[in-house]
Design an enzyme around this catalytic site. Sequence first.
Site, mmCIF file in Angstrom:
data_model
loop_
_atom_site.group_PDB
_atom_site.id
_atom_site.type_symbol
_atom_site.label_atom_id
_atom_site.label_comp_id
_atom_site.label_asym_id
_atom_site.label_seq_id
_atom_site.Cartn_x
_atom_site.Cartn_y
_atom_site.Cartn_z
ATOM 1 N N TYR A 229 0.882 -1.172 0.000
ATOM 2 C CA TYR A 229 0.000 0.000 0.000
ATOM 3 C C TYR A 229 0.918 1.220 0.000
ATOM 4 O O TYR A 229 1.592 1.497 0.990
ATOM 5 C CB TYR A 229 -0.907 0.008 1.230
ATOM 6 N N HIS A 412 -16.205 -4.625 -2.283
ATOM 7 C CA HIS A 412 -14.766 -4.915 -2.267
ATOM 8 C C HIS A 412 -14.437 -6.087 -1.351
ATOM 9 O O HIS A 412 -14.768 -6.072 -0.160
ATOM 10 C CB HIS A 412 -13.988 -3.682 -1.813
#
Length: 607
Positions: A229, A412
């Site tokens: 990330y 998601h």
Amino acid sequence: MSGFTAAFSSQMASCQWVTARCCHLLIFFLVLLKTPQVECRRHYRYSTYLDSLRRFHLWWDVNYNTNVVNFRLLAVVNPDEWFAVGYSQYGKATNADYFVHWSDKKKMHHCKDAWSDGDGLLHIDDQQDYTILSGRYNNHAMIVEYERAFDTCDNYDFPFDNGTTHITFFIGKGQFDFPEDANVTLLSPNSQRILLLKPDLPTPVHPKDTWTFTIVAPKVTIPAKETTYWWYTTNLPPMPDKHHIIQFEGYINKGNEDVVHHIEVFHCEVAPGVKVPYYNGPGLAEGKPKGLKVCRKVIGAWAMGAAPLHLPSEAGYPIGGSKYSSNVLLEVHYNNPTIKRGVKDASGIKFYVTPTLRKHDAGIMEVGIEYINKMAIPPRQKMFKFVGDCISECTKVALPPSGIHIFASQLHTHLTGKKVYIQHVRDGIELPLVNWDYHYSPHYQTIKMLQTPAHILPGDAMVTTCEYDTSDREKATIGGFAISDEMCVSYLHYYPLCNLEVCKSSIETKAIDKWLNFMKRWDGDKTSMKKGYRDNFYSIRWTPLTSHLLDNLFKTSPLSMQCNQSDGTRFPGRWEGAPQTQIKLPLEPIPRKCPGVTNHGHNVVIV
């Protein structure tokens, strides 16, 4: 160029290419003579290439008045090749519903409605459900137009619904009759995902003063690890007056489509002139600068498969003005399972903004399950459920009196997610679903506009359920950020804007700790409060019984709630040990208009 004879055109007019309902055999003859070509429909609203080589190009329109989809298919094939395009639950070539085309030795062209069994063997369907509208063969390309009902009431056909449609397709060689019992798994089948039944909504026209900007990563070298990330702080372009974001879309570095998993742009909720620490590095790394917790308010999001989001004409995301900070944080999730090295990336999100303000400010809210490793899915599970709760106590204190209108939603999960749906509950009564996808794919996470916005009032609850398939995993799958971990969330796009940013849950800490201690005493598992939750779940001896015990724990335990404002602080309330939402009157399944045919799944929505 080859076309049709007058005789063929006459036959098509009288029988519409052998109407499916009244003819058992769906055969059409495209006689390759030099005569004028059959006219194709002038315009289709949607289109996509099915494969990277562009041998298959599909156009389609949706008619919600007749519940019929019109297709135009272009297939680049040689005269000695046959092909099939069809639908299945998750893109597999087995147990699929096919539209099959081939030509015989006399160069006459044929089509049939067919299906494959669990071994991949192809069979003619006794009930032919495609209506052929036109066709032509031109320069090694077969072009055929046809239509099919959303639901044909044929158990060998795949009902079209509002979720992801998985298209499977292949090309075979040397066949001059219907390929009965051909094993389609040996023909290098491929698959593509689309949102077939798109909502019938107009695309708002941009004002003339609309302009664009992009927030992108600064040519990042993607780390040689599976999951990263990446965080990058930067500034918005100058906007002295308030603007509305009216559209945004993914801006993906060419060649990196396979490693950029999802992207978010967060606004940093600080006063104008306050500087947010500069950061350009892994978001989960130790030592990242303090002060970035204020960067939580989502103003743009994209995930694999997502198309551009056009906001409805009455709403826009507020941005700019004298009281608005220009600080933003870009987060890019890189999924690099093959550990590529030296890959540069400058992906991000492109924004369309206008100073012509709309009626409502819009916002993005996150609901579902907290990103935390207190949640786990046992191995070897076919459809294990996680349930995330946005409880009524949270919406009661956080939503405006008139409520909010959800106009779009993005579901998601990570790799094992198979089904996701959001229930809407008011006073114990289940209302129509907010969003759902019963054939969900983590590789196609489109932002779906809702045909009818969901009106959520203070005191309503939203229950997000995700179902997972871990049948090929030998270890527990833990809740977390890695692509091999799991998530269960939805990003809700709504108006008018309120201060509720996150409404997510996890199991109460006391409940999971007590269960882990019980497993040590009862089953002899090497769990310990000195270990983290991940290591504890890895220490469980997973059997059908222990998996059932964990499932029952999640279904019955109190919650730990995140009822969070945009600055990350929680709304006042009792959030630890909160009760789960109870549905006293479930929503009745929508019946299929098919006597003698069983329903498919949970509340299948055909129209």
